[in-house]
Write an enzyme that holds these catalytic residues in place. Sequence first.
Site, PDB file in Angstrom:
ATOM      1  CB  CYS A  32      -0.868  -0.050   1.154  1.00  0.00           C
ATOM      2  SG  CYS A  32      -1.936   1.686   1.223  1.00  0.00           S
ATOM      3  CG  HIS A  86      -8.542   4.471  -4.946  1.00  0.00           C
ATOM      4  ND1 HIS A  86      -8.041   5.674  -4.547  1.00  0.00           N
ATOM      5  CD2 HIS A  86      -8.330   3.520  -3.715  1.00  0.00           C
ATOM      6  CE1 HIS A  86      -7.437   5.531  -3.329  1.00  0.00           C
ATOM      7  NE2 HIS A  86      -7.554   4.306  -2.858  1.00  0.00           N
ATOM      8  CG  MET A  89      -4.977   2.264  -5.061  1.00  0.00           C
ATOM      9  SD  MET A  89      -6.085   2.719  -6.362  1.00  0.00           S
ATOM     10  CE  MET A  89      -5.423   1.393  -7.766  1.00  0.00           C
TER      11      MET A  89
END
Length: 392
Positions: free
Chosen positions: A104, A310, A314
């Site tokens: 992440c 999203h 990201m």
Amino acid sequence: MPHAPQVKIPATYIRGGTSKGVFFNLTDLPEAAQVPGEVRDNILLRVIGSPDPYGKQTDGMGGATSSTSKTVILSKSEEADHDVDYLFGQVSIDKPFVDWSGNCGNLTAAVGSFAISNGLVDASRIPENGIAVVRIWQKNIQKTIIANVPITNGEVQETGDFELDGVTFPAAEVQVEFMSPVDATDAMFPTGNLVDELEVPGVGTFKATMINAGIPTIFLNADAIGYTGCELQEVINGDDKALEMFETIRAYGAVKMGLIGDISEAAARQHTPKVAFVGAPQSYVSSSGKQINADDIDLNVRALSMGKLHHAMMGTAAVAIGTAATIPGTLVNLAAGGGERDAVTFGHPSGTLKVGAEAIEGENGWTVNKVVMSRSARVLMEGWVRIPGDVF
């Protein structure tokens, strides 16, 4: 029938970039969870509140989105010339599994500050005032990341005036450097091509740039799938047919990239690869009502994570975007106008983001030395999380 009482585990709830997650020091976890396996996964699932057939994660710390269903485990690094080992677990919302297949990038911005505050970084490396350079070993993908953490009076500086689209309030800027996100021995383009013809039975055949930088990502042209690249979440996330299309594309792309052997395996690998689509710069109004002008961006990009569009971008996908943008001929580069560049500013649903990259072409193809972007991080709560004792 007696029930096991709750147990409490030291934890910190932190926002990093446009994500937030529950952070643990490895040694604070129950002994059986200090190694990979079912016990660890069961604990993290219960902490986050998964699996939840209602899709809300009401009985846990998760926020029922891919950006808020995250866990991080940190420890002193076992890798030479690194300070902290960073392990990321993406928790499925409605299914009983934790995906350990990728990183992440957003939460990376919080790793350095947590490591400093929890004594995982040697005190000699932390200035009284200035920038602490935290060397992170990302265990999921076996890569080095550098976090430049601001320090004031010997402590992490979290407040500031740096504004990040997708985050409501300003905070201190944390510059994150993803070093050599693709090993020289690895193929940045797994198929060997900058652009492929991706055949997706029942959907169509599309031009696709499939790249492994930051996180494996499949880039498509927005107009080829009926979009402009200016879409906000509700346009796609409220369309079941569109979500099914993207998941089918993702599955076939994963096979072509060599990540899985059969499309049936995609369901158990939700975190990677990502699917994104790109379009030429166009003006639009972001999800916060902010006007984004075409003159202020090089291209528009929208990306899906864990089956949904999203809300921003990201961090790992931003690495892929920045890398692909610097390589002439990729769909990302072409959408940005083509040619050589060392940075790109792209529009996403919440606003814009600038990413810099150093990519070079050699005898064995393209390599990228590093990708740089600015994020921020802030501790939201610290103490203990509680879970029923019969979870493990």
